[in-house]
Design a protein around this motif. Structure first.
Motif, PDB file in Angstrom:
ATOM      1  N   ASP A 137     -22.104 -12.017  31.644  1.00 33.25           N
ATOM      2  CA  ASP A 137     -22.446 -10.944  32.573  1.00 33.25           C
ATOM      3  C   ASP A 137     -21.392 -10.816  33.668  1.00 33.25           C
ATOM      4  N   GLY A 138     -20.463 -11.773  33.720  1.00 29.98           N
ATOM      5  CA  GLY A 138     -19.428 -11.718  34.734  1.00 29.98           C
ATOM      6  C   GLY A 138     -18.460 -12.876  34.601  1.00 29.98           C
ATOM      7  N   LEU A 139     -17.360 -12.781  35.341  1.00 31.14           N
ATOM      8  CA  LEU A 139     -16.282 -13.763  35.256  1.00 31.14           C
ATOM      9  C   LEU A 139     -15.883 -14.207  36.657  1.00 31.14           C
ATOM     10  N   LEU A 140     -15.768 -15.537  36.841  1.00 30.12           N
ATOM     11  CA  LEU A 140     -15.241 -16.127  38.069  1.00 30.12           C
ATOM     12  C   LEU A 140     -13.864 -16.692  37.752  1.00 30.12           C
ATOM     13  N   LEU A 141     -12.845 -16.288  38.519  1.00 36.15           N
ATOM     14  CA  LEU A 141     -11.482 -16.734  38.225  1.00 36.15           C
ATOM     15  C   LEU A 141     -10.832 -17.399  39.426  1.00 36.15           C
ATOM     16  N   ASP A 142     -10.142 -18.496  39.177  1.00 37.41           N
ATOM     17  CA  ASP A 142      -9.257 -19.065  40.181  1.00 37.41           C
ATOM     18  C   ASP A 142      -7.979 -18.231  40.167  1.00 37.41           C
ATOM     19  N   LEU A 143      -7.294 -18.153  41.292  1.00 33.50           N
ATOM     20  CA  LEU A 143      -6.075 -17.350  41.359  1.00 33.50           C
ATOM     21  C   LEU A 143      -4.899 -18.041  40.684  1.00 33.50           C
ATOM     22  N   ARG A 144      -4.628 -19.288  41.102  1.00 31.55           N
ATOM     23  CA  ARG A 144      -3.457 -20.005  40.586  1.00 31.55           C
ATOM     24  C   ARG A 144      -3.868 -20.902  39.425  1.00 31.55           C
ATOM     25  N   LEU A 145      -4.033 -20.305  38.273  1.00 31.70           N
ATOM     26  CA  LEU A 145      -4.437 -21.066  37.085  1.00 31.70           C
ATOM     27  C   LEU A 145      -3.294 -21.917  36.524  1.00 31.70           C
ATOM     28  N   ASP A 146      -2.095 -21.706  37.058  1.00 37.82           N
ATOM     29  CA  ASP A 146      -0.934 -22.424  36.538  1.00 37.82           C
ATOM     30  C   ASP A 146      -0.521 -23.616  37.403  1.00 37.82           C
ATOM     31  N   ASP A 147      -1.374 -24.032  38.321  1.00 34.18           N
ATOM     32  CA  ASP A 147      -1.030 -25.174  39.185  1.00 34.18           C
ATOM     33  C   ASP A 147      -1.097 -26.502  38.437  1.00 34.18           C
ATOM     34  N   PHE A 148      -2.134 -26.664  37.593  1.00 29.88           N
ATOM     35  CA  PHE A 148      -2.341 -27.939  36.899  1.00 29.88           C
ATOM     36  C   PHE A 148      -2.539 -27.714  35.404  1.00 29.88           C
ATOM     37  N   PRO A 149      -2.094 -28.673  34.572  1.00 26.54           N
ATOM     38  CA  PRO A 149      -2.311 -28.560  33.123  1.00 26.54           C
ATOM     39  C   PRO A 149      -3.766 -28.822  32.773  1.00 26.54           C
ATOM     40  N   ASN A 150      -4.212 -28.312  31.610  1.00 25.73           N
ATOM     41  CA  ASN A 150      -5.595 -28.566  31.167  1.00 25.73           C
ATOM     42  C   ASN A 150      -5.697 -29.952  30.529  1.00 25.73           C
ATOM     43  N   LYS A 151      -6.847 -30.278  29.976  1.00 21.02           N
ATOM     44  CA  LYS A 151      -7.077 -31.621  29.426  1.00 21.02           C
ATOM     45  C   LYS A 151      -6.154 -31.942  28.254  1.00 21.02           C
ATOM     46  N   ASP A 152      -5.601 -30.899  27.621  1.00 20.83           N
ATOM     47  CA  ASP A 152      -4.676 -31.112  26.510  1.00 20.83           C
ATOM     48  C   ASP A 152      -3.230 -31.218  26.973  1.00 20.83           C
ATOM     49  N   GLY A 153      -3.028 -31.145  28.302  1.00 28.92           N
ATOM     50  CA  GLY A 153      -1.682 -31.255  28.857  1.00 28.92           C
ATOM     51  C   GLY A 153      -0.924 -29.946  28.899  1.00 28.92           C
ATOM     52  N   ASP A 154      -1.594 -28.842  28.588  1.00 28.47           N
ATOM     53  CA  ASP A 154      -0.935 -27.532  28.584  1.00 28.47           C
ATOM     54  C   ASP A 154      -1.095 -26.842  29.936  1.00 28.47           C
ATOM     55  N   ARG A 155      -0.003 -26.331  30.456  1.00 31.16           N
ATOM     56  CA  ARG A 155      -0.045 -25.588  31.710  1.00 31.16           C
ATOM     57  C   ARG A 155      -0.177 -24.102  31.381  1.00 31.16           C
ATOM     58  N   ALA A 156      -1.004 -23.390  32.118  1.00 26.52           N
ATOM     59  CA  ALA A 156      -1.228 -21.968  31.844  1.00 26.52           C
ATOM     60  C   ALA A 156       0.044 -21.160  32.063  1.00 26.52           C
ATOM     61  N   ASP A 157       0.280 -20.185  31.177  1.00 23.75           N
ATOM     62  CA  ASP A 157       1.436 -19.315  31.346  1.00 23.75           C
ATOM     63  C   ASP A 157       1.014 -17.979  31.966  1.00 23.75           C
ATOM     64  N   PHE A 158      -0.082 -18.006  32.728  1.00 25.00           N
ATOM     65  CA  PHE A 158      -0.600 -16.799  33.373  1.00 25.00           C
ATOM     66  C   PHE A 158      -1.353 -17.194  34.643  1.00 25.00           C
ATOM     67  N   ARG A 159      -1.611 -16.218  35.486  1.00 25.26           N
ATOM     68  CA  ARG A 159      -2.394 -16.422  36.698  1.00 25.26           C
ATOM     69  C   ARG A 159      -3.669 -15.585  36.634  1.00 25.26           C
TER      70      ARG A 159
END
Length: 369
Positions: free
Chosen positions: A54-76
């Motif tokens: 029904d909706g989406l909550l987003l952090d602005l700087r999604l590329d600050d830290f890598p996810n659990k798989d060690g991948d850093r986001a290539d988008f904000r």
């Protein structure tokens, strides 16, 4: 059925979950996930969950830290929101609200106005506490419900506003009708920012109390006044998250229920309160008092420095209001608050047309010390 929002962040999952737990009150569920690293995987993930979202909550700087798989986001967050809005317009995604949930330092440094327009509201993580969840959770629920109403009834202004539009400013109706063929988020943004978010046709509780001349904190029977004004309450889209009252209806209440002969606007606060007490048969109401250096008791707005009732004639217009719509009221800071720079972080500075007057007032009061 509970309203479901998806929250996407780059923090560790347990930390991200902790940040949004407070939102999960009656009627709202938040699914928390780390970003998926690549743009393609993130869009695919949201699409897979779309049917229950029904909706989406987003952090602005999604590329600050890598996810659990060690991948850093290539988008904000902004680029992701822009892509979703584009796909919503093209019909690939259904329409739903997107809320920015990020730290204020990041907002100020990284988000231009065009970026803010992608989000229905922006929430500062740093300002969140137990009390704010009680305010923000109903807003998220109201956003979800409002989007559905707009999507289904964009051309039906009466359904969107849930009122007889004969009593609504024609200029507002014209602007809203011009947006009928736009994506839902554009119509939603107009309603949130230019109707609900601005005082004028609709007023919030603080402005309502100021216009009735009442000091809420000193008035135990304020709720009885609010109950009497229930027919004036705004019940259109998003009303569950933002309590507002139609000012034209409040004026009618003043005439017909309170049976006042003089216009509300030109009646001093003390007399307003006496008439309301008599009209409603109550006693425990207290009239608001003037701010230092103010002369008028005909309060009509709130001083942004002191957060207290003010007649605009005793105030200075705040900067950045050059492009208000005709149905919107300007915001003011009282002379005393302006001279003392009270809560200057809220109102920043006075309008350019007020600068000379402020300089003269500074000279005048400096001379009188």
């Amino acid at each position: 059925m509970a309203i479901t929002f998806l929250y996407i962040d780059d923090d560790k999952l347990e930390d991200a979950i902790e940040k949004v737990q407070g939102f999960e009150q009656t009627g709202l569920k938040v699914l928390t996930n780390q970003h998926k690293g690549t743009w393609e995987n993130q869009i695919k993930f949201i699409k897979e969950y779309e049917s229950i979202l029904d909706g989406l909550l987003l952090d602005l700087r999604l590329d600050d830290f890598p996810n659990k798989d060690g991948d850093r986001a290539d988008f904000r967050g902004t680029s992701l929101a822009q892509e979703i809005r584009t796909r919503q317009k093209e019909g690939e995604f259904k329409s739903f609200p997107i809320v920015l949930f990020s730290g204020n330092d990041k907002l100020e440094k990284s988000l231009e106005k065009s970026g803010k327009d992608l989000f229905d509201i922006c929430i500062d993580k740093g300002q969140i506490n137990a009390k704010s969840y009680d305010i923000l959770t109903p807003q998220l629920v109201a956003l979800a419900g409002g989007y559905k109403t707009i999507t289904q009834s964009a051309a039906n202004v009466s359904a969107i506003l849930d009122t007889n539009i004969d009593f609504v400013d024609e200029r507002f109706i014209s602007e809203l009708n011009d947006l009928v063929d736009n994506p839902t988020h554009v119509i939603a943004g107009f309603l949130i920012n230019d109707l609900i978010g601005k005082q004028g046709m609709l007023v919030d509780e603080q402005i309502l109390a100021a216009r009735l001349g009442i000091d809420i904190l000193k008035s135990p029977e304020w709720e009885k006044v609010i109950n009497s004004l229930s027919p004036s309450k705004y019940t259109g889209v998003f009303s569950g998250g933002w309590h507002r009252w139609w000012m034209t209806s409040v004026d009618e209440w003043w005439r017909k229920v309170i049976k006042a002969e003089k216009y509300l606007r030109s009646t001093p606060a003390s007399i307003r309160v006496d008439l309301i007490k008599k009209g409603l048969g109550i006693e425990n109401l207290c009239a608001a008092e003037k701010i230092e250096k103010a002369d008028s008791e005909e309060f009509w707005t709130i001083c942004k420095g002191y957060n207290r009732p003010l007649d605009p004639v005793d105030g200075l217009m705040i900067d950045g209001q050059e492009n208000l719509y005709p149905w919107q009221d300007a915001e003011y800071v009282s002379v005393d608050a302006a001279l003392k720079r009270k809560n200057n972080n809220v109102w920043k500075k006075v309008a350019k047309l007020e600068e000379e007057r402020l300089i003269e007032l500074e000279r005048q009061f400096k001379k009188n010390r």
